[in-house]
Scaffold this active site. Structure first.
Site, mmCIF file in Angstrom:
data_model
loop_
_atom_site.group_PDB
_atom_site.id
_atom_site.type_symbol
_atom_site.label_atom_id
_atom_site.label_comp_id
_atom_site.label_asym_id
_atom_site.label_seq_id
_atom_site.Cartn_x
_atom_site.Cartn_y
_atom_site.Cartn_z
ATOM 1 N N TYR A 26 0.833 -1.204 0.000
ATOM 2 C CA TYR A 26 0.000 0.000 0.000
ATOM 3 C C TYR A 26 0.866 1.251 0.000
ATOM 4 O O TYR A 26 0.626 2.196 -0.769
ATOM 5 C CB TYR A 26 -0.936 0.013 1.211
ATOM 6 C CG TYR A 26 -1.623 1.354 1.381
ATOM 7 C CD1 TYR A 26 -2.653 1.737 0.516
ATOM 8 C CD2 TYR A 26 -1.210 2.252 2.367
ATOM 9 C CE1 TYR A 26 -3.253 2.980 0.635
ATOM 10 C CE2 TYR A 26 -1.806 3.499 2.484
ATOM 11 C CZ TYR A 26 -2.825 3.858 1.627
ATOM 12 O OH TYR A 26 -3.417 5.101 1.737
ATOM 13 N N ALA A 79 1.638 14.652 3.421
ATOM 14 C CA ALA A 79 0.569 13.851 4.013
ATOM 15 C C ALA A 79 0.651 12.418 3.494
ATOM 16 O O ALA A 79 0.642 12.187 2.283
ATOM 17 C CB ALA A 79 -0.793 14.455 3.666
ATOM 18 N N THR A 80 0.767 11.479 4.403
ATOM 19 C CA THR A 80 0.638 10.060 4.062
ATOM 20 C C THR A 80 -0.354 9.443 5.024
ATOM 21 O O THR A 80 -0.289 9.687 6.234
ATOM 22 C CB THR A 80 1.992 9.324 4.141
ATOM 23 O OG1 THR A 80 2.591 9.560 5.414
ATOM 24 C CG2 THR A 80 2.930 9.785 3.044
ATOM 25 N N GLN A 135 -3.950 18.374 5.473
ATOM 26 C CA GLN A 135 -4.360 17.962 4.117
ATOM 27 C C GLN A 135 -5.835 17.619 4.168
ATOM 28 O O GLN A 135 -6.288 16.892 5.049
ATOM 29 C CB GLN A 135 -3.538 16.759 3.654
ATOM 30 C CG GLN A 135 -3.949 16.181 2.308
ATOM 31 C CD GLN A 135 -5.076 15.154 2.416
ATOM 32 O OE1 GLN A 135 -5.171 14.436 3.418
ATOM 33 N NE2 GLN A 135 -5.934 15.111 1.416
ATOM 34 N N TYR A 137 -9.384 16.328 2.164
ATOM 35 C CA TYR A 137 -10.251 15.841 1.096
ATOM 36 C C TYR A 137 -11.606 16.506 1.257
ATOM 37 O O TYR A 137 -12.075 16.750 2.377
ATOM 38 C CB TYR A 137 -10.416 14.321 1.171
ATOM 39 C CG TYR A 137 -9.193 13.536 0.754
ATOM 40 C CD1 TYR A 137 -8.841 13.430 -0.585
ATOM 41 C CD2 TYR A 137 -8.386 12.902 1.696
ATOM 42 C CE1 TYR A 137 -7.716 12.713 -0.978
ATOM 43 C CE2 TYR A 137 -7.262 12.177 1.313
ATOM 44 C CZ TYR A 137 -6.933 12.084 -0.025
ATOM 45 O OH TYR A 137 -5.823 11.387 -0.409
ATOM 46 N N THR A 163 -6.638 18.592 -1.455
ATOM 47 C CA THR A 163 -6.296 17.663 -2.527
ATOM 48 C C THR A 163 -7.345 17.739 -3.625
ATOM 49 O O THR A 163 -8.540 17.582 -3.374
ATOM 50 C CB THR A 163 -6.193 16.230 -1.982
ATOM 51 O OG1 THR A 163 -5.088 16.169 -1.071
ATOM 52 C CG2 THR A 163 -5.980 15.221 -3.101
ATOM 53 N N HIS A 264 0.291 12.931 -6.712
ATOM 54 C CA HIS A 264 -0.199 12.046 -5.645
ATOM 55 C C HIS A 264 0.722 10.833 -5.479
ATOM 56 O O HIS A 264 0.276 9.704 -5.271
ATOM 57 C CB HIS A 264 -1.633 11.586 -5.959
ATOM 58 C CG HIS A 264 -2.474 11.329 -4.744
ATOM 59 N ND1 HIS A 264 -3.516 12.142 -4.366
ATOM 60 C CD2 HIS A 264 -2.432 10.353 -3.813
ATOM 61 C CE1 HIS A 264 -4.084 11.665 -3.268
ATOM 62 N NE2 HIS A 264 -3.424 10.581 -2.910
ATOM 63 N N ASP A 295 6.123 17.750 -4.568
ATOM 64 C CA ASP A 295 6.464 16.457 -3.990
ATOM 65 C C ASP A 295 6.632 15.446 -5.116
ATOM 66 O O ASP A 295 6.345 15.736 -6.277
ATOM 67 C CB ASP A 295 5.421 15.999 -2.953
ATOM 68 C CG ASP A 295 4.050 15.684 -3.558
ATOM 69 O OD1 ASP A 295 3.919 15.545 -4.792
ATOM 70 O OD2 ASP A 295 3.075 15.584 -2.785
ATOM 71 N N GLY A 318 7.102 11.841 1.175
ATOM 72 C CA GLY A 318 6.094 10.974 1.777
ATOM 73 C C GLY A 318 6.628 9.606 2.137
ATOM 74 O O GLY A 318 6.840 9.280 3.304
#
Length: 373
Positions: A26, A79-80, A135, A137, A163, A264, A295, A318
């Site tokens: 993942y 952000a992870t 971050q 969504y 995002t 991403h 990034d 990340g």
């Protein structure tokens, strides 16, 4: 006793051995055939550094101001999601590491620690002074979305990175094969219901996260929603996920406070350019009207330096942070960040740059392909 870790790949090699396969897959994988994943890293090899000499580099200052905060270096943590899969302390350990080295951390909406817990971890730690950004969504439930923003504002987060490249989740083959979902003892901690916390029992034969995104994240997201978000927060708003110079101009016209050039981590649409390959055209397009960040693919101090020379205000990493976290928690992330910081210091010194302000476009030259036919 593990071997000495002297570069980012050493951290990944060690992390691969300790993480469960589905978790490692993942974190590591990209979309579809992962061509862009390869390109994000390879792009840095298409640029030469052209150093200056006799510049008295006995002192090199890496400090930089990012979104009004003075940081120890132009390298920040991206952000992870779901970091407690890598280590039991997850995002709180990462926050303490950022505080220790004096840099910024972007907290994922999909964190396995709450907005409040992560801020508490950072402020309770001793260090040079880090900062936190959220971050975001955009959920179909807009009030839920705004509740995340309000919580971040209340405890002292300094910006919102929204995002914009995920109306649906990219096709990640390893996650599909693994039927990826969070381990039972974990959840997305900023949400109270099982469906929103990604902790339902079964997601069928697909990637559980793809099912989650289709149910919860709003695919109708458009430019008017940027106006809506800016009306509901006093924090700076940065668009994360821009690859097109026309979108960059549009973003500035809508009043954003910054642009994050990002694909991403090559996890959405395979076949898009490496972020480094579009960075300069986006910097030129915005004409200094906002700061540009980047990034994707950064694994060495020289990578950071090349991105700065092409116009990035700061860069974000990340996956390397996840590898540090998996290796040794807070200490592993601190070691990883310190390693890259010292690599950047050395690269700047050997290039004749005594401060970040001395890093300019003249420092890099693109490798031109010549055929041997």
């Amino acid at each position: 006793m593990s071997r000495q870790r002297v570069c980012v790949s050493d951290f990944e090699d060690e992390a691969r051995k300790v993480l469960p396969k589905a978790v490692y897959d993942y974190y590591r994988s990209g979309a579809d055939e992962q061509n862009t994943l390869t390109e994000n890293v390879a792009a840095f090899n298409r640029w030469y550094l052209v150093p200056r000499v006799l510049r008295n580099v006995s002192t090199v200052d890496l400090s930089v101001s990012v979104l009004g905060k003075q940081l120890s270096m132009p390298l920040c943590v991206a952000a992870t999601a779901m970091q407690r899969m890598a280590h039991s302390e997850g995002e709180t350990a990462t926050a303490r590491a950022c505080q220790a080295v004096g840099t910024g951390m972007m907290l994922s909406s999909w964190a396995t620690s709450t907005i409040e817990e992560v801020m508490s971890a950072m402020t309770a730690s001793v260090g040079a002074g880090g900062t936190l950004w959220l971050q975001l969504y955009i959920y179909k439930d807009r009030e839920l979305t705004l509740s995340l923003v309000r919580r971040a504002e209340e405890v002292g987060y300094k910006a919102i990175f929204v995002t914009v490249d995920t109306p649906y989740l990219g096709k990640r083959r390893d996650d599909m094969r693994n039927h990826f979902k969070l381990p039972q003892h974990l959840s997305m901690s900023n949400f109270s219901t099982a469906s929103l916390a990604f902790s339902e029992g079964s997601y069928g034969n697909n990637s559980g996260l793809a099912v989650y995104v289709a149910k919860a994240i709003d695919p109708t997201l458009c430019w008017d929603d940027i106006t809506w978000l800016k009306k509901h927060t006093c924090l700076p708003v940065i668009l994360k996920g821009v690859l097109n110079d026309e979108d960059a101009v549009q973003a500035v016209n809508y009043g954003v406070d910054g642009i994050m050039v990002s694909n991403h981590g090559a996890r959405q649409l395979d076949g898009v350019p490496a972020t480094l390959d579009v960075l300069e055209e986006i910097v030129k397009a915005v004409q200094g009207r906002c700061d540009v960040y980047m990034d994707g693919g950064i694994r060495r101090g020289t990578d950071i330096l090349k991105a700065l020379a092409l116009g990035a205000k700061a860069v974000f990493i990340g996956r390397p942070v996840l590898w540090g976290l998996a290796c040794q928690g807070e200490q592993g992330v601190t070691e990883l960040l310190d390693l890259l910081k010292e690599e950047l210091r050395l690269a700047m010194a050997l290039s004749g740059c005594r401060s970040v302000s001395e890093v300019s476009r003249s420092l890099v030259r693109r490798l031109e392909f010549t055929s041997r036919m």
